[in-house]
Motif scaffolding. Structure first.
Motif, PDB file in Angstrom:
ATOM      1  N   GLY A   3       0.808  -1.206   0.000  1.00  0.00           N
ATOM      2  CA  GLY A   3       0.000   0.000   0.000  1.00  0.00           C
ATOM      3  C   GLY A   3       0.841   1.255   0.000  1.00  0.00           C
ATOM      4  O   GLY A   3       0.674   2.112   0.868  1.00  0.00           O
ATOM      5  N   THR A   5       1.867   4.650  -1.982  1.00  0.00           N
ATOM      6  CA  THR A   5       1.492   5.558  -3.052  1.00  0.00           C
ATOM      7  C   THR A   5       2.521   6.677  -3.146  1.00  0.00           C
ATOM      8  O   THR A   5       3.179   7.018  -2.153  1.00  0.00           O
ATOM      9  CB  THR A   5       0.095   6.157  -2.816  1.00  0.00           C
ATOM     10  OG1 THR A   5       0.077   6.804  -1.541  1.00  0.00           O
ATOM     11  CG2 THR A   5      -0.970   5.062  -2.845  1.00  0.00           C
ATOM     12  N   HIS A  24       3.719   7.807   0.568  1.00  0.00           N
ATOM     13  CA  HIS A  24       2.819   7.505   1.669  1.00  0.00           C
ATOM     14  C   HIS A  24       2.604   6.005   1.741  1.00  0.00           C
ATOM     15  O   HIS A  24       2.288   5.373   0.732  1.00  0.00           O
ATOM     16  CB  HIS A  24       1.486   8.229   1.435  1.00  0.00           C
ATOM     17  CG  HIS A  24       0.469   7.980   2.499  1.00  0.00           C
ATOM     18  ND1 HIS A  24       0.491   8.613   3.724  1.00  0.00           N
ATOM     19  CD2 HIS A  24      -0.612   7.155   2.526  1.00  0.00           C
ATOM     20  CE1 HIS A  24      -0.519   8.201   4.458  1.00  0.00           C
ATOM     21  NE2 HIS A  24      -1.201   7.316   3.750  1.00  0.00           N
ATOM     22  N   GLN A  25       2.790   5.419   2.944  1.00  0.00           N
ATOM     23  CA  GLN A  25       2.562   3.984   3.109  1.00  0.00           C
ATOM     24  C   GLN A  25       1.608   3.738   4.278  1.00  0.00           C
ATOM     25  O   GLN A  25       1.597   4.482   5.261  1.00  0.00           O
ATOM     26  CB  GLN A  25       3.891   3.229   3.311  1.00  0.00           C
ATOM     27  CG  GLN A  25       4.776   3.759   4.420  1.00  0.00           C
ATOM     28  CD  GLN A  25       4.760   2.930   5.687  1.00  0.00           C
ATOM     29  OE1 GLN A  25       3.974   1.983   5.843  1.00  0.00           O
ATOM     30  NE2 GLN A  25       5.646   3.274   6.610  1.00  0.00           N
ATOM     31  N   THR A  26       0.815   2.705   4.121  1.00  0.00           N
ATOM     32  CA  THR A  26      -0.250   2.425   5.091  1.00  0.00           C
ATOM     33  C   THR A  26       0.037   1.177   5.916  1.00  0.00           C
ATOM     34  O   THR A  26      -0.859   0.675   6.591  1.00  0.00           O
ATOM     35  CB  THR A  26      -1.598   2.280   4.353  1.00  0.00           C
ATOM     36  OG1 THR A  26      -1.477   1.216   3.394  1.00  0.00           O
ATOM     37  CG2 THR A  26      -1.986   3.565   3.657  1.00  0.00           C
ATOM     38  N   GLU A  27       1.266   0.662   5.871  1.00  0.00           N
ATOM     39  CA  GLU A  27       1.604  -0.593   6.524  1.00  0.00           C
ATOM     40  C   GLU A  27       2.325  -0.406   7.854  1.00  0.00           C
ATOM     41  O   GLU A  27       2.760  -1.385   8.460  1.00  0.00           O
ATOM     42  CB  GLU A  27       2.479  -1.445   5.592  1.00  0.00           C
ATOM     43  CG  GLU A  27       1.790  -1.826   4.303  1.00  0.00           C
ATOM     44  CD  GLU A  27       0.596  -2.722   4.530  1.00  0.00           C
ATOM     45  OE1 GLU A  27       0.710  -3.670   5.333  1.00  0.00           O
ATOM     46  OE2 GLU A  27      -0.463  -2.473   3.931  1.00  0.00           O
ATOM     47  N   ASN A  28       2.484   0.838   8.279  1.00  0.00           N
ATOM     48  CA  ASN A  28       3.208   1.105   9.520  1.00  0.00           C
ATOM     49  C   ASN A  28       4.644   0.562   9.471  1.00  0.00           C
ATOM     50  O   ASN A  28       5.206   0.146  10.486  1.00  0.00           O
ATOM     51  CB  ASN A  28       2.473   0.500  10.724  1.00  0.00           C
ATOM     52  CG  ASN A  28       2.884   1.156  12.037  1.00  0.00           C
ATOM     53  OD1 ASN A  28       3.165   2.349  12.082  1.00  0.00           O
ATOM     54  ND2 ASN A  28       2.940   0.369  13.098  1.00  0.00           N
ATOM     55  N   LYS A  70       6.251  11.755  10.073  1.00  0.00           N
ATOM     56  CA  LYS A  70       5.282  10.737  10.476  1.00  0.00           C
ATOM     57  C   LYS A  70       5.719   9.392   9.902  1.00  0.00           C
ATOM     58  O   LYS A  70       6.383   9.339   8.863  1.00  0.00           O
ATOM     59  CB  LYS A  70       3.877  11.068   9.948  1.00  0.00           C
ATOM     60  CG  LYS A  70       3.295  12.348  10.475  1.00  0.00           C
ATOM     61  CD  LYS A  70       1.847  12.541  10.000  1.00  0.00           C
ATOM     62  CE  LYS A  70       1.767  12.834   8.533  1.00  0.00           C
ATOM     63  NZ  LYS A  70       0.378  13.121   8.096  1.00  0.00           N
ATOM     64  N   GLU A  72       4.139   7.257   8.266  1.00  0.00           N
ATOM     65  CA  GLU A  72       3.589   6.913   6.964  1.00  0.00           C
ATOM     66  C   GLU A  72       4.074   7.770   5.813  1.00  0.00           C
ATOM     67  O   GLU A  72       3.853   7.421   4.663  1.00  0.00           O
ATOM     68  CB  GLU A  72       2.049   6.967   7.022  1.00  0.00           C
ATOM     69  CG  GLU A  72       1.470   8.298   7.458  1.00  0.00           C
ATOM     70  CD  GLU A  72       1.200   8.365   8.953  1.00  0.00           C
ATOM     71  OE1 GLU A  72       1.971   7.755   9.733  1.00  0.00           O
ATOM     72  OE2 GLU A  72       0.231   9.028   9.341  1.00  0.00           O
ATOM     73  N   ASP A  73       4.732   8.895   6.080  1.00  0.00           N
ATOM     74  CA  ASP A  73       5.112   9.809   5.018  1.00  0.00           C
ATOM     75  C   ASP A  73       6.614  10.032   4.962  1.00  0.00           C
ATOM     76  O   ASP A  73       7.265  10.268   5.984  1.00  0.00           O
ATOM     77  CB  ASP A  73       4.420  11.171   5.199  1.00  0.00           C
ATOM     78  CG  ASP A  73       2.929  11.103   4.962  1.00  0.00           C
ATOM     79  OD1 ASP A  73       2.192  11.849   5.632  1.00  0.00           O
ATOM     80  OD2 ASP A  73       2.508  10.296   4.111  1.00  0.00           O
ATOM     81  N   SER A  93       9.289   0.713   1.049  1.00  0.00           N
ATOM     82  CA  SER A  93       9.226   0.578   2.508  1.00  0.00           C
ATOM     83  C   SER A  93       9.506  -0.856   2.897  1.00  0.00           C
ATOM     84  O   SER A  93       9.411  -1.788   2.085  1.00  0.00           O
ATOM     85  CB  SER A  93       7.863   1.023   3.041  1.00  0.00           C
ATOM     86  OG  SER A  93       6.855   0.083   2.712  1.00  0.00           O
TER      87      SER A  93
END
Lengths: 113, 115
Positions: A3, A5, A24-28, A70, A72-73, A93
């Motif tokens: 995930g 983008t 930006h990643q949503t996987e922590n 952050k 995610e960014d 990532s």
């Protein structure tokens, strides 16, 4: 799929202007990376991050800076774009040190005129 | 100094035959190796990997062989399919010291599988 983008996906800019690319990643995931891909050079590491506010240089870091405020960014900034920075930029990532695989974003094609 | 080398920029094979992509490395500290596949206008995607404690890893049509004494690995694709046409990157990683975070990539090999 991790995930990841990237934005923008395409950008045309002029020499001397600043440019910021966003990942930006949503996987922590803890680790994030910026690469550039050029013909005859494969993938070359620009900068990477091993945690929030923790970054380090890769092999082709001159003219680039990064920030990670952050998890995610991860932002890549070209302080004053040059034609030699025309390239395709990939963000990646990785979860942790036990995870050897990096997951890549779709890329940003940057043209500096 | 290029630590991961893919000496063949391109390879063309017939559908159904075997594709063999080669990769050499110079850093003896590398202990984990990965292959990525990349289609045009997309990001690289992970294909298969191997740890230095093994000499072979297989996943369906894809097998990676590692020869540590020769510092050489190869990716075998059997049978090759037109959808396998892509750029393949070899990458390596070391678990030791400050380089633990990073992958080192080769320049890639463009595989074309002809119908």
């Amino acid at each position: 799929d991790a995930g990841i983008t990237q934005s923008p996906r395409h950008k045309v800019t002029e020499t001397g202007t600043p440019v910021t690319l966003r990942c930006h990643q949503t996987e922590n995931h803890r680790y994030m990376y910026w690469y550039r891909q050029d013909p005859g050079h494969g993938l070359r590491l620009i900068h990477y991050s091993y945690g929030v506010k923790d970054t380090d240089k890769g092999e082709v870091s001159d003219g680039y800076s990064v920030s990670r405020s952050k998890t995610e960014d991860f932002l890549l900034t070209l302080e004053s774009a040059t034609s030699s920075q025309t390239s395709v930029y990939f963000c990646a990532s990785r979860g942790g040190l036990a995870d050897n695989e990096q997951f890549f974003g779709p890329g940003t094609r940057l043209t500096v005129l | 100094d290029q630590q991961v080398k893919q000496n063949s920029p391109s390879l063309s094979v017939q559908e159904g035959r075997i594709s063999i992509l080669n990769c050499d490395y110079t850093n003896s500290m590398f202990d984990y190796f990965l292959w990525y596949k990349k289609y045009p206008a997309e990001g690289p995607t992970f294909l298969i990997s191997i740890s230095s404690i093994k000499d072979k890893n297989e996943d369906g049509r894809f097998t990676v062989f590692l020869n540590k004494s020769a510092k050489h690995l190869s990716l075998h694709i059997v049978p090759s399919q037109p959808g396998d046409s892509a750029v393949y990157f070899c990458a390596a990683h070391t678990s030791s010291g400050g380089s633990n975070y990073k992958l080192t990539f080769g320049k890639g090999t463009l595989l074309t599988v002809n119908p």
